[in-house]
Design a protein around this motif. Structure first.
Motif, PDB file in Angstrom:
ATOM      1  N   ALA A 349       0.850  -1.192   0.000  1.00  0.00           N
ATOM      2  CA  ALA A 349       0.000   0.000   0.000  1.00  0.00           C
ATOM      3  C   ALA A 349       0.881   1.235   0.000  1.00  0.00           C
ATOM      4  N   SER A 350       0.359   2.328  -0.542  1.00  0.00           N
ATOM      5  CA  SER A 350       1.135   3.562  -0.614  1.00  0.00           C
ATOM      6  C   SER A 350       0.227   4.751  -0.319  1.00  0.00           C
ATOM      7  N   GLY A 351       0.823   5.967  -0.294  1.00  0.00           N
ATOM      8  CA  GLY A 351       0.052   7.175  -0.084  1.00  0.00           C
ATOM      9  C   GLY A 351      -0.428   7.361   1.332  1.00  0.00           C
ATOM     10  N   MET A 352       0.163   6.632   2.269  1.00  0.00           N
ATOM     11  CA  MET A 352      -0.276   6.737   3.657  1.00  0.00           C
ATOM     12  C   MET A 352       0.420   7.907   4.367  1.00  0.00           C
ATOM     13  N   THR A 353      -0.089   8.255   5.552  1.00  0.00           N
ATOM     14  CA  THR A 353       0.480   9.340   6.360  1.00  0.00           C
ATOM     15  C   THR A 353       0.732   8.825   7.769  1.00  0.00           C
ATOM     16  N   LEU A 354       1.927   9.159   8.308  1.00  0.00           N
ATOM     17  CA  LEU A 354       2.279   8.723   9.649  1.00  0.00           C
ATOM     18  C   LEU A 354       2.429   9.946  10.556  1.00  0.00           C
ATOM     19  N   TYR A 355       1.655   9.961  11.675  1.00  0.00           N
ATOM     20  CA  TYR A 355       1.784  10.988  12.694  1.00  0.00           C
ATOM     21  C   TYR A 355       2.653  10.412  13.824  1.00  0.00           C
ATOM     22  N   VAL A 356       3.582  11.242  14.316  1.00  0.00           N
ATOM     23  CA  VAL A 356       4.475  10.806  15.399  1.00  0.00           C
ATOM     24  C   VAL A 356       4.399  11.818  16.535  1.00  0.00           C
ATOM     25  N   TRP A 357       4.131  11.304  17.753  1.00  0.00           N
ATOM     26  CA  TRP A 357       4.178  12.115  18.977  1.00  0.00           C
ATOM     27  C   TRP A 357       5.324  11.609  19.847  1.00  0.00           C
ATOM     28  N   ILE A 373       4.648  12.543   8.477  1.00  0.00           N
ATOM     29  CA  ILE A 373       5.379  11.988   7.337  1.00  0.00           C
ATOM     30  C   ILE A 373       4.357  11.534   6.306  1.00  0.00           C
ATOM     31  N   THR A 374       4.446  12.064   5.129  1.00  0.00           N
ATOM     32  CA  THR A 374       3.502  11.716   4.059  1.00  0.00           C
ATOM     33  C   THR A 374       4.148  10.750   3.070  1.00  0.00           C
ATOM     34  N   SER A 375       3.309  10.265   2.176  1.00  0.00           N
ATOM     35  CA  SER A 375       3.756   9.336   1.121  1.00  0.00           C
ATOM     36  C   SER A 375       4.423   8.099   1.701  1.00  0.00           C
ATOM     37  N   VAL A 376       3.902   7.636   2.825  1.00  0.00           N
ATOM     38  CA  VAL A 376       4.423   6.431   3.450  1.00  0.00           C
ATOM     39  C   VAL A 376       3.907   5.214   2.691  1.00  0.00           C
ATOM     40  N   ALA A 377       4.759   4.219   2.500  1.00  0.00           N
ATOM     41  CA  ALA A 377       4.354   3.031   1.744  1.00  0.00           C
ATOM     42  C   ALA A 377       4.877   1.779   2.426  1.00  0.00           C
ATOM     43  N   THR A 378       4.097   0.711   2.335  1.00  0.00           N
ATOM     44  CA  THR A 378       4.571  -0.591   2.804  1.00  0.00           C
ATOM     45  C   THR A 378       5.400  -1.241   1.711  1.00  0.00           C
ATOM     46  N   ASP A 379       6.076  -2.319   2.073  1.00  0.00           N
ATOM     47  CA  ASP A 379       6.827  -3.069   1.065  1.00  0.00           C
ATOM     48  C   ASP A 379       5.907  -4.090   0.412  1.00  0.00           C
ATOM     49  N   VAL A 380       6.455  -4.937  -0.411  1.00  0.00           N
ATOM     50  CA  VAL A 380       5.634  -5.900  -1.164  1.00  0.00           C
ATOM     51  C   VAL A 380       4.975  -6.917  -0.250  1.00  0.00           C
ATOM     52  N   ILE A 388      12.053   8.026  11.345  1.00  0.00           N
ATOM     53  CA  ILE A 388      11.400   9.132  12.034  1.00  0.00           C
ATOM     54  C   ILE A 388      12.462   9.998  12.706  1.00  0.00           C
ATOM     55  N   ASN A 389      12.031  11.132  13.225  1.00  0.00           N
ATOM     56  CA  ASN A 389      12.894  12.057  13.945  1.00  0.00           C
ATOM     57  C   ASN A 389      12.679  11.832  15.442  1.00  0.00           C
ATOM     58  N   LEU A 390      13.748  11.428  16.156  1.00  0.00           N
ATOM     59  CA  LEU A 390      13.586  11.111  17.569  1.00  0.00           C
ATOM     60  C   LEU A 390      13.470  12.333  18.464  1.00  0.00           C
ATOM     61  N   GLY A 391      13.884  13.490  17.989  1.00  0.00           N
ATOM     62  CA  GLY A 391      13.855  14.670  18.846  1.00  0.00           C
ATOM     63  C   GLY A 391      14.750  14.482  20.050  1.00  0.00           C
ATOM     64  N   SER A 392      14.239  14.752  21.240  1.00  0.00           N
ATOM     65  CA  SER A 392      15.045  14.662  22.456  1.00  0.00           C
ATOM     66  C   SER A 392      15.074  13.257  23.042  1.00  0.00           C
TER      67      SER A 392
END
Length: 422
Positions: A349-357, A373-380, A388-392
């Motif tokens: 699947a493709s075109g997914m969006t991931l929210y990270v807190w 993060i947009t345009s997230v896709a799974t593999d086959v 992702i960005n870990l921040g602190s």
């Protein structure tokens, strides 16, 4: 300060205040042959060492105790040749029962140092642009660091300006020992025809000890270690993440062993800042330190300052600037499938969006996430691996995420300690 031996040539018994010996090292110069202390041979003070032609005209010291470190150190002295050698002229020799360090003046006006291990050959270091002339004072300095494959030979003019140096960074064989009854021989050591003067003779146990800068002192009480012998030449990575391993500092004056030494990272150019943090040391030598970065209390993007504090509590005068950067990591959803075909098999699947807190996610998918993060896709295989960005956060901290399908469907959310690989 790492000076083990300093002789002014003012008398054959070294003065406890104005000369210097380390611990119980020999403090009496034994004259041999026609060597003498003479006013005509002085660069500074009243007397200097006068060494006529022919072998054996020298002063001798016992090196059995506290005199020379065979693996790490420096030696320097003032030299004036009044009658030039027609061939190779021995100036002084530090020897043991199995090895030696020999200083020579050449007929070409150059200086040579030979490091010798009995029975296994020798390593030579020779200047090629010193151009030593008669009746002129020079300072000769030799440095060695066996652990880091460093040898350096330096010649300075009478004004203290470096006129020639040669650096060898190849492995060399160190003397097995430099311990002998007459182990230090200052003067004519091989019988050739030069006549020369020596003054202010130093031996130290640090590679970077500033001996040439002290060549003309008239008393050991005036010795200036330069405030600190510690210098940082480079840090192999100046953008650091918390927990980063294998960070290497190279420089000089760190000390052969760590002892009470530390690497300090400070939020200001002040090694004593109350917010400064000691780092985790993994290896230590006089010219190289490896450490693991401990940066958890520092803000991202801020300029930080690195200091090396050696066992003598000396540190580099100015901190070496680095910064803490935001660590990236990978969320690994291996084994979690999001889309299936009519047969129940996972599909891509493709075109997914991931929210990270980076703190607990709101009860619903409202609120502003720390990263989108947009345009997230799974593999086959229908599985997802996403940077992702870990921040602190550190690599084992909890993050909270929601994954949306292309049509906005809330597919997945978790607040577990997901497998994260920095």
């Amino acid at each position: 300060m790492a000076v083990r031996f300093f002789w002014r040539f003012e008398g054959t018994t070294l003065d406890a205040t104005h000369d210097h010996v380390n611990g119980s090292a020999d403090n009496t110069a034994t004259a041999n042959g026609s060597a003498s202390l003479s006013t005509t041979a002085a660069r500074v003070g009243t007397n200097g060492g006068l060494f006529p032609a022919s072998g054996g005209n020298q002063y001798r010291f016992d090196t059995s105790t506290d005199m020379v470190n065979r693996l790490l150190g420096a030696c320097a002295f003032s030299l004036r040749i009044t009658t030039a050698p027609s061939a190779v002229q021995g100036i002084c020799n530090i020897s043991g029962t199995d090895g030696s360090i020999t200083f020579q003046a050449l007929a070409t006006g150059e200086i040579r140092v030979i490091t010798n291990l009995e029975g296994t050959g020798e390593s030579q270091l020779t200047t090629d642009g010193a151009g030593i002339t008669t009746n002129t004072w020079y300072t000769v300095a030799y440095r060695w660091d066996h652990a880091n494959d460093l040898r350096s030979l330096e010649v300075y003019n009478s004004s203290g300006v470096l006129i020639d140096s040669v650096l060898d960074e190849n492995p060399f064989t160190a003397p097995a020992n430099l311990v002998n009854t007459n182990g230090l021989r200052i003067g004519n050591t091989d019988g050739n025809d030069a006549v020369f003067h020596l003054d202010n003779f130093f031996i130290a146990d640090l590679y970077a000890e500033p001996l040439p800068a002290n060549a003309t002192i008239t008393s050991y009480t005036a010795y200036d270690a330069g405030g600190s012998s510690v210098t940082i030449d480079s840090i192999d990575d100046v953008t650091l993440t918390h927990g980063q391993t294998g960070v290497t500092i190279t420089g000089t004056g760190f000390g052969a062993s760590q002892g009470s030494g530390q690497v300090i990272v400070s939020p200001t150019d002040n090694v004593n800042d109350v917010a400064a943090i000691a780092q985790t040391i993994t290896s230590w030598s006089d010219t190289s330190i490896d450490f693991t970065a401990v940066l958890s209390s520092f803000a991202f993007g801020a300029t930080l300052y690195v200091f090396v504090v050696n066992d003598d509590d000396e540190s580099n005068a100015d901190g070496e600037a680095v910064s803490r950067i935001i660590a990236s990591a990978t969320l690994d959803f291996t084994g979690v499938n999001f889309f299936f075909d009519e047969n129940g098999d996972p599909v891509q699947a493709s075109g997914m969006t991931l929210y990270v807190w980076r703190s607990p996610r709101p009860p619903s998918s409202v609120g502003t996430p720390d990263q989108i993060i947009t345009s997230v896709a799974t593999d086959v295989d229908g599985e997802l691996s996403q940077a992702i960005n870990l921040g602190s956060l550190d690599s084992d901290d909890t993050v909270f995420c929601t994954l949306f399908a292309a049509d906005g469907t809330d597919l997945y959310w978790a607040g577990e300690k997901l497998p994260i690989y920095a």
